[in-house]
Scaffold this active site. Structure first.
Site, PDB file in Angstrom:
ATOM      1  N   GLY A  60      -3.295  -9.336 -12.291  1.00  0.00           N
ATOM      2  CA  GLY A  60      -3.577  -9.982 -11.017  1.00  0.00           C
ATOM      3  C   GLY A  60      -2.332 -10.122 -10.159  1.00  0.00           C
ATOM      4  N   GLY A  66      -4.864  -6.013 -18.861  1.00  0.00           N
ATOM      5  CA  GLY A  66      -5.690  -6.322 -17.695  1.00  0.00           C
ATOM      6  C   GLY A  66      -6.807  -5.302 -17.620  1.00  0.00           C
ATOM      7  N   GLY A 110      11.562 -13.963   6.356  1.00  0.00           N
ATOM      8  CA  GLY A 110      11.153 -14.988   7.308  1.00  0.00           C
ATOM      9  C   GLY A 110      10.805 -16.311   6.659  1.00  0.00           C
ATOM     10  N   SER A 139      -8.854  -4.810 -14.428  1.00  0.00           N
ATOM     11  CA  SER A 139      -9.449  -4.693 -13.106  1.00  0.00           C
ATOM     12  C   SER A 139      -8.918  -3.431 -12.424  1.00  0.00           C
ATOM     13  N   TYR A 140      -9.011  -3.394 -11.078  1.00  0.00           N
ATOM     14  CA  TYR A 140      -8.609  -2.204 -10.328  1.00  0.00           C
ATOM     15  C   TYR A 140      -7.261  -1.620 -10.827  1.00  0.00           C
ATOM     16  N   CYS A 164       0.824  -1.208   0.000  1.00  0.00           N
ATOM     17  CA  CYS A 164       0.000   0.000   0.000  1.00  0.00           C
ATOM     18  C   CYS A 164       0.862   1.264   0.000  1.00  0.00           C
ATOM     19  N   HIS A 209     -26.348  20.669   0.921  1.00  0.00           N
ATOM     20  CA  HIS A 209     -26.485  21.316  -0.381  1.00  0.00           C
ATOM     21  C   HIS A 209     -25.408  22.382  -0.558  1.00  0.00           C
ATOM     22  N   GLU A 220     -25.596  14.544  -1.788  1.00  0.00           N
ATOM     23  CA  GLU A 220     -27.006  14.763  -1.417  1.00  0.00           C
ATOM     24  C   GLU A 220     -27.957  14.092  -2.406  1.00  0.00           C
ATOM     25  N   CYS A 246      -1.743   1.775  -2.893  1.00  0.00           N
ATOM     26  CA  CYS A 246      -2.700   2.855  -2.621  1.00  0.00           C
ATOM     27  C   CYS A 246      -2.080   4.258  -2.636  1.00  0.00           C
ATOM     28  N   ASP A 250      -3.759  -9.863   2.510  1.00  0.00           N
ATOM     29  CA  ASP A 250      -3.895 -10.422   1.155  1.00  0.00           C
ATOM     30  C   ASP A 250      -3.525 -11.900   1.074  1.00  0.00           C
ATOM     31  N   ALA A 256      -5.260  -2.167 -13.408  1.00  0.00           N
ATOM     32  CA  ALA A 256      -5.157  -1.767 -14.810  1.00  0.00           C
ATOM     33  C   ALA A 256      -5.891  -0.445 -15.055  1.00  0.00           C
ATOM     34  N   LYS A 304      -2.783   6.857  -5.467  1.00  0.00           N
ATOM     35  CA  LYS A 304      -3.737   7.956  -5.215  1.00  0.00           C
ATOM     36  C   LYS A 304      -3.073   9.300  -5.529  1.00  0.00           C
ATOM     37  N   GLU A 327      -6.966   1.854 -12.924  1.00  0.00           N
ATOM     38  CA  GLU A 327      -6.437   3.008 -12.182  1.00  0.00           C
ATOM     39  C   GLU A 327      -5.142   3.527 -12.816  1.00  0.00           C
TER      40      GLU A 327
HETATM   41  P1  FAD Z   1       1.487  -6.104   2.036  1.00  0.00           P
HETATM   42  O1  FAD Z   1       1.117  -4.698   2.249  1.00  0.00           O
HETATM   43  O2  FAD Z   1       1.747  -6.547   0.638  1.00  0.00           O
HETATM   44  O3  FAD Z   1       2.783  -6.356   2.944  1.00  0.00           O
HETATM   45  C1  FAD Z   1       3.495  -7.568   2.930  1.00  0.00           C
HETATM   46  C2  FAD Z   1       4.937  -7.278   3.321  1.00  0.00           C
HETATM   47  O4  FAD Z   1       5.595  -8.509   3.628  1.00  0.00           O
HETATM   48  C3  FAD Z   1       5.737  -6.648   2.194  1.00  0.00           C
HETATM   49  O5  FAD Z   1       6.515  -5.578   2.667  1.00  0.00           O
HETATM   50  C4  FAD Z   1       6.640  -7.781   1.709  1.00  0.00           C
HETATM   51  O6  FAD Z   1       7.842  -7.312   1.127  1.00  0.00           O
HETATM   52  C5  FAD Z   1       6.880  -8.517   3.024  1.00  0.00           C
HETATM   53  N1  FAD Z   1       7.281  -9.925   2.872  1.00  0.00           N
HETATM   54  C6  FAD Z   1       6.872 -10.829   1.958  1.00  0.00           C
HETATM   55  N2  FAD Z   1       7.431 -12.031   2.217  1.00  0.00           N
HETATM   56  C7  FAD Z   1       8.204 -11.862   3.318  1.00  0.00           C
HETATM   57  C8  FAD Z   1       9.010 -12.734   4.087  1.00  0.00           C
HETATM   58  N3  FAD Z   1       9.138 -14.038   3.770  1.00  0.00           N
HETATM   59  N4  FAD Z   1       9.673 -12.234   5.159  1.00  0.00           N
HETATM   60  C9  FAD Z   1       9.575 -10.930   5.511  1.00  0.00           C
HETATM   61  N5  FAD Z   1       8.807 -10.056   4.812  1.00  0.00           N
HETATM   62  C10 FAD Z   1       8.128 -10.530   3.739  1.00  0.00           C
HETATM   63  N6  FAD Z   1      -6.037  -1.224  -1.277  1.00  0.00           N
HETATM   64  C11 FAD Z   1      -6.897  -0.291  -0.835  1.00  0.00           C
HETATM   65  O7  FAD Z   1      -7.565  -0.499   0.186  1.00  0.00           O
HETATM   66  N7  FAD Z   1      -7.041   0.914  -1.484  1.00  0.00           N
HETATM   67  C12 FAD Z   1      -6.333   1.212  -2.592  1.00  0.00           C
HETATM   68  O8  FAD Z   1      -6.486   2.298  -3.145  1.00  0.00           O
HETATM   69  C13 FAD Z   1      -5.425   0.259  -3.074  1.00  0.00           C
HETATM   70  N8  FAD Z   1      -4.687   0.519  -4.164  1.00  0.00           N
HETATM   71  C14 FAD Z   1      -3.805  -0.401  -4.605  1.00  0.00           C
HETATM   72  C15 FAD Z   1      -3.071  -0.116  -5.757  1.00  0.00           C
HETATM   73  C16 FAD Z   1      -2.192  -1.032  -6.267  1.00  0.00           C
HETATM   74  C17 FAD Z   1      -1.399  -0.692  -7.498  1.00  0.00           C
HETATM   75  C18 FAD Z   1      -2.022  -2.281  -5.605  1.00  0.00           C
HETATM   76  C19 FAD Z   1      -1.040  -3.281  -6.141  1.00  0.00           C
HETATM   77  C20 FAD Z   1      -2.731  -2.585  -4.469  1.00  0.00           C
HETATM   78  C21 FAD Z   1      -3.643  -1.652  -3.966  1.00  0.00           C
HETATM   79  N9  FAD Z   1      -4.409  -1.914  -2.831  1.00  0.00           N
HETATM   80  C22 FAD Z   1      -5.299  -0.984  -2.384  1.00  0.00           C
HETATM   81  C23 FAD Z   1      -4.298  -3.199  -2.108  1.00  0.00           C
HETATM   82  C24 FAD Z   1      -3.425  -3.056  -0.830  1.00  0.00           C
HETATM   83  O9  FAD Z   1      -2.185  -2.478  -1.162  1.00  0.00           O
HETATM   84  C25 FAD Z   1      -3.203  -4.424  -0.206  1.00  0.00           C
HETATM   85  O10 FAD Z   1      -4.462  -5.046  -0.001  1.00  0.00           O
HETATM   86  C26 FAD Z   1      -2.490  -4.325   1.139  1.00  0.00           C
HETATM   87  O11 FAD Z   1      -1.236  -3.723   1.011  1.00  0.00           O
HETATM   88  C27 FAD Z   1      -2.315  -5.735   1.731  1.00  0.00           C
HETATM   89  O12 FAD Z   1      -1.632  -5.657   2.958  1.00  0.00           O
HETATM   90  P2  FAD Z   1      -0.861  -6.928   3.534  1.00  0.00           P
HETATM   91  O13 FAD Z   1      -0.440  -6.568   4.909  1.00  0.00           O
HETATM   92  O14 FAD Z   1      -1.664  -8.139   3.351  1.00  0.00           O
HETATM   93  O15 FAD Z   1       0.417  -7.107   2.608  1.00  0.00           O
HETATM   94  P1  NDP Z   2      -7.446  -8.748 -10.483  1.00  0.00           P
HETATM   95  O1  NDP Z   2      -7.150 -10.156 -10.181  1.00  0.00           O
HETATM   96  O2  NDP Z   2      -8.588  -8.075  -9.830  1.00  0.00           O
HETATM   97  O3  NDP Z   2      -7.668  -8.604 -12.080  1.00  0.00           O
HETATM   98  C1  NDP Z   2      -6.797  -9.140 -13.017  1.00  0.00           C
HETATM   99  C2  NDP Z   2      -7.156  -8.615 -14.400  1.00  0.00           C
HETATM  100  O4  NDP Z   2      -6.213  -9.093 -15.347  1.00  0.00           O
HETATM  101  C3  NDP Z   2      -8.521  -9.074 -14.880  1.00  0.00           C
HETATM  102  O5  NDP Z   2      -9.093  -8.046 -15.647  1.00  0.00           O
HETATM  103  C4  NDP Z   2      -8.170 -10.296 -15.763  1.00  0.00           C
HETATM  104  O6  NDP Z   2      -9.123 -10.536 -16.760  1.00  0.00           O
HETATM  105  C5  NDP Z   2      -6.876  -9.815 -16.379  1.00  0.00           C
HETATM  106  N1  NDP Z   2      -5.978 -10.899 -16.811  1.00  0.00           N
HETATM  107  C6  NDP Z   2      -5.519 -11.918 -16.064  1.00  0.00           C
HETATM  108  N2  NDP Z   2      -4.660 -12.663 -16.790  1.00  0.00           N
HETATM  109  C7  NDP Z   2      -4.584 -12.103 -18.030  1.00  0.00           C
HETATM  110  C8  NDP Z   2      -3.881 -12.410 -19.205  1.00  0.00           C
HETATM  111  N3  NDP Z   2      -3.066 -13.463 -19.290  1.00  0.00           N
HETATM  112  N4  NDP Z   2      -4.044 -11.618 -20.288  1.00  0.00           N
HETATM  113  C9  NDP Z   2      -4.877 -10.553 -20.228  1.00  0.00           C
HETATM  114  N5  NDP Z   2      -5.571 -10.192 -19.131  1.00  0.00           N
HETATM  115  C10 NDP Z   2      -5.435 -10.959 -18.034  1.00  0.00           C
HETATM  116  O7  NDP Z   2      -6.088  -7.990 -10.226  1.00  0.00           O
HETATM  117  P2  NDP Z   2      -5.607  -6.515  -9.933  1.00  0.00           P
HETATM  118  O8  NDP Z   2      -4.141  -6.671  -9.995  1.00  0.00           O
HETATM  119  O9  NDP Z   2      -6.244  -5.486 -10.789  1.00  0.00           O
HETATM  120  O10 NDP Z   2      -6.055  -6.235  -8.444  1.00  0.00           O
HETATM  121  C11 NDP Z   2      -5.644  -7.066  -7.368  1.00  0.00           C
HETATM  122  C12 NDP Z   2      -6.333  -6.629  -6.106  1.00  0.00           C
HETATM  123  O11 NDP Z   2      -5.688  -5.483  -5.577  1.00  0.00           O
HETATM  124  C13 NDP Z   2      -7.789  -6.218  -6.283  1.00  0.00           C
HETATM  125  O12 NDP Z   2      -8.644  -7.325  -6.167  1.00  0.00           O
HETATM  126  C14 NDP Z   2      -8.002  -5.219  -5.181  1.00  0.00           C
HETATM  127  O13 NDP Z   2      -8.532  -5.854  -4.051  1.00  0.00           O
HETATM  128  C15 NDP Z   2      -6.613  -4.688  -4.880  1.00  0.00           C
HETATM  129  N6  NDP Z   2      -6.570  -3.293  -5.356  1.00  0.00           N
HETATM  130  C16 NDP Z   2      -7.409  -2.377  -4.771  1.00  0.00           C
HETATM  131  C17 NDP Z   2      -7.474  -1.093  -5.245  1.00  0.00           C
HETATM  132  C18 NDP Z   2      -8.426  -0.115  -4.621  1.00  0.00           C
HETATM  133  O14 NDP Z   2      -8.924  -0.377  -3.538  1.00  0.00           O
HETATM  134  N7  NDP Z   2      -8.690   1.008  -5.259  1.00  0.00           N
HETATM  135  C19 NDP Z   2      -6.635  -0.651  -6.348  1.00  0.00           C
HETATM  136  C20 NDP Z   2      -5.787  -1.674  -6.884  1.00  0.00           C
HETATM  137  C21 NDP Z   2      -5.767  -2.946  -6.392  1.00  0.00           C
HETATM  138  P3  NDP Z   2     -10.362 -11.558 -16.560  1.00  0.00           P
HETATM  139  O15 NDP Z   2     -11.448 -10.786 -15.845  1.00  0.00           O
HETATM  140  O16 NDP Z   2     -10.681 -11.938 -17.943  1.00  0.00           O
HETATM  141  O17 NDP Z   2      -9.857 -12.701 -15.725  1.00  0.00           O
END
Ligand code: FAD
Ligand code: NDP
Length: 512
Positions: free
Chosen positions: A307, A215, A149, A217-218, A76, A487, A492, A81, A349, A220, A85, A222
């Protein structure tokens, strides 16, 4: 629920040949060791320390295949995030600059955006957050260890530093919070060699230029949204539908808005290969399932947003018997975040079936720490989690999509109230508001309980956050109407919804 009870004392030789020990006083080195210092892990470790527990958190960032790396705080803070953002905000400001002229500001005809200035400002902020997290851990007396770890048994972790030196830590309880990393489509030639992911885009010091985002989803949408918004030529390749799992009418409004603001879409196209031309440009070949033809185009950057995969590679889950889903790779968790091995928990996650969102990881981590400390039995409620897609026109929602509500309650079992509204700010700016829309899906019988609330428009995240409270409290359509609006705001409009979809009447809001 297990409290931090006294540990057992034992010596034992493990499969790794290490001698593991509980210390001679019969205690572990720590009450809690958390593996992963991201949203969930930091929240859990700080809460446990606040409650007087001896806590260590291990965080280790494996560089991306492109070599991008970052500091403490997880996805994040560093590659999710926060930088997302801020870059979204940069794109919104581009729109505001255009509006500003209509509001009387003198704006030069040619306004340009500088990627390097934006990315260095964003990166500096992220670095300040990395530092802030370290200070907070220190203040709260959480031991931070920059180690990777690996589980050895239900009470033992081995941490490895960058130089390969190992440290053995024992703990009464272990929490895994290692999150996930972006996937690469390994079967596509050139995908990994020439492409980047969201782990790299925010740390690029040079503009990505003309970009193909694969892709839909979120991540892609964003990323493509802010790239278009700062003026880059941006294309999204969608293999099926956009925003799978979301209300598809709303998804359609999001993509329609993006298309009308310059993002190009390649619908139902499957990437086949990426080649680097002598010029340095990336030539992408894809199959267009509409025309059944193979197509090609060149880009400066290919961003895979296909993904994320859970980060379990180095954890030795099988070695200690932590059950995980063989398909998704995620750890199987119960409602109290327990894994199949006693004393080992998993949050964020990495947990099977959990939303991949920061607030759920944080809340789950805090609640787990409190349960482990024996001061609470409250479980994380994963229902009704609100979310927002930060595309230039934001889309926020809570609860069920219209499709899902219909599937559960039948077409005649739901009532959908909706409105197309025009934000006041759009009027003077002469902005098109065709995609500014509100939809509230209610149960049709009884008190018309709200099942789902959907909003596209400016600051959708802020709007839906407030209404999520009402939703959590079981709000009904009558509650919505009984709420007095503020308003003039976009929010609203939610309190004024009166047209049902069933009526077929024009849902355009007129007047104030
Ligand atoms: P993480 O935050 O991924 O933390 C895991 C940590 O563990 C990392 O630092 C990693 O390096 C470390 N680690 C991994 N393996 C080991 C190991 N073996 N030993 C020690 N350390 C290790 N969520 C929202 O709510 N709002 C958003 O707007 C939003 N935007 C996003 C945009 C993008 C581009 C992405 C990719 C994600 C977004 N998310 C958003 C999702 C959000 O970032 C994640 O859901 C959140 O960070 C998950 O937290 P976590 O604690 O599970 O893992
Ligand atoms: P997702 O798993 O949600 O989506 C993956 C996308 O990639 C889908 O559109 C999928 O299509 C497509 N795809 C997968 N494989 C292929 C391929 N081989 N070729 C072409 N397209 C492909 O992943 P994201 O990485 O977008 O998001 C992961 C998670 O991170 C989200 O679920 C969300 O919880 C979190 N996140 C939250 C945000 C927020 O809160 N604003 C912002 C960003 C991430 P298909 O539908 O056909 O499978």
């Amino acid at each position: 629920m297990a409290a931090f009870c006294k540990g057992r004392y034992r010596f034992r030789k493990t499969v790794f040949g290490h001698i593991l020990s509980r210390n001679l006083a019969g205690k572990y080195d720590y009450d809690l060791v958390v593996v992963g210092g991201g949203s969930g892990g930091l929240a859990c470790s700080k809460e446990a320390a606040q409650l007087g527990k001896r806590v260590a958190v291990l965080d280790y960032v494996e560089p991306s295949p492109k070599g991008t790396k970052w500091g403490l705080g997880g996805t994040c803070v560093n590659v999710g995030c926060i930088p997302k953002k801020l870059m979204h905000q940069s794109a919104l400001l581009g729109g505001a600059v255009k509006d500003a002229a209509k509001y009387g500001w003198s704006i030069p005809d040619k306004v340009s955006h500088d990627w390097t200035s934006m990315s260095s400002a964003v990166q500096n902020h992220v670095k300040s957050l990395n530092w802030g997290h370290r200070v907070q851990l220190q203040d709260k007396k959480v031991k931070y260890l920059n180690l990777k770890g690996r589980l050895m048994d239900e009470h033992t972790i081995v941490g490895t530093n960058r130089a390969g030196k190992e440290t053995v830590l024992t703990a009464e309880n272990i929490v895994i919070a290692t999150g996930g990393r972006p996937k690469y489509p390994a079967h596509i030639p050139g995908a990994m060699e020439h492409g980047i992911t969201s782990d790299d885009i925010f740390w690029m010091n040079k503009s990505p230029g003309k970009t193909l985002v694969v892709g839909a989803s979120y991540v892609a949408l964003e990323c493509a949204g802010f790239l278009t918004g700062i003026g880059l030529d941006t294309t999204i390749m969608v293999r099926s539908i956009a925003l799978r799992g979301f209300d598809q009418q709303m998804a359609g409004l999001v993509t329609a808005h993006m298309a009308s603001h310059g993002t190009q879409f390649l619908w139902r196209c499957i990437p086949k290969k990426v080649e680097k031309l002598p010029s340095g440009a990336l030539q992408v070949t894809w199959a267009d399932t509409n025309s059944q033809c193979e197509e090609q185009a060149t880009f400066d950057t290919v961003l895979w947003a296909v993904g994320r995969a859970p980060e379990t590679r180095s954890l030795n889950l099988e070695g200690v018997g932590v059950a995980h889903n063989k398909d998704t790779g995620k750890i199987i968790v119960t409602e109290d975040e327990a894994t199949s091995v006693e004393h080992i928990y998993a949050i964020g996650d990495i947990g099977e079936g959990r939303p991949e969102l920061t607030p759920t990881a944080i809340k789950a981590g805090r609640l787990l720490a409190r349960r482990l400390a024996g001061i609470s039995s409250e479980l994380m409620n994963y229902h009704n989690v609100p979310t927002t897609v930060f595309t230039p026109l934001e889309y926020g929602c809570v609860g069920l999509s219209e499709e899902e509500a219909e599937r559960r309650h039948g077409k005649d079992g739901i009532e959908v109230y909706h409105a197309f509204y025009k934000p006041l700010e759009f009027t003077v700016a002469e902005r098109d508001a065709s995609q500014c829309y509100i939809k509230v899906v209610c149960k049709r019988d009884g008190d018309r309980r709200i099942l789902g609330l959907h909003f596209t428009g400016p600051s959708a995240g802020e709007v839906v956050q407030g209404f999520a409270l009402g939703f959590q409290c079981g709000a009904t359509y009558s509650d919505l109407l009984a709420t007095v609006g503020i308003h003039p705001t976009c929010a609203e409009e939610l309190t004024k919804l009166h047209i049902t979809k069933r009526s077929g009447l024009d849902a355009t809001v007129t007047g104030c």
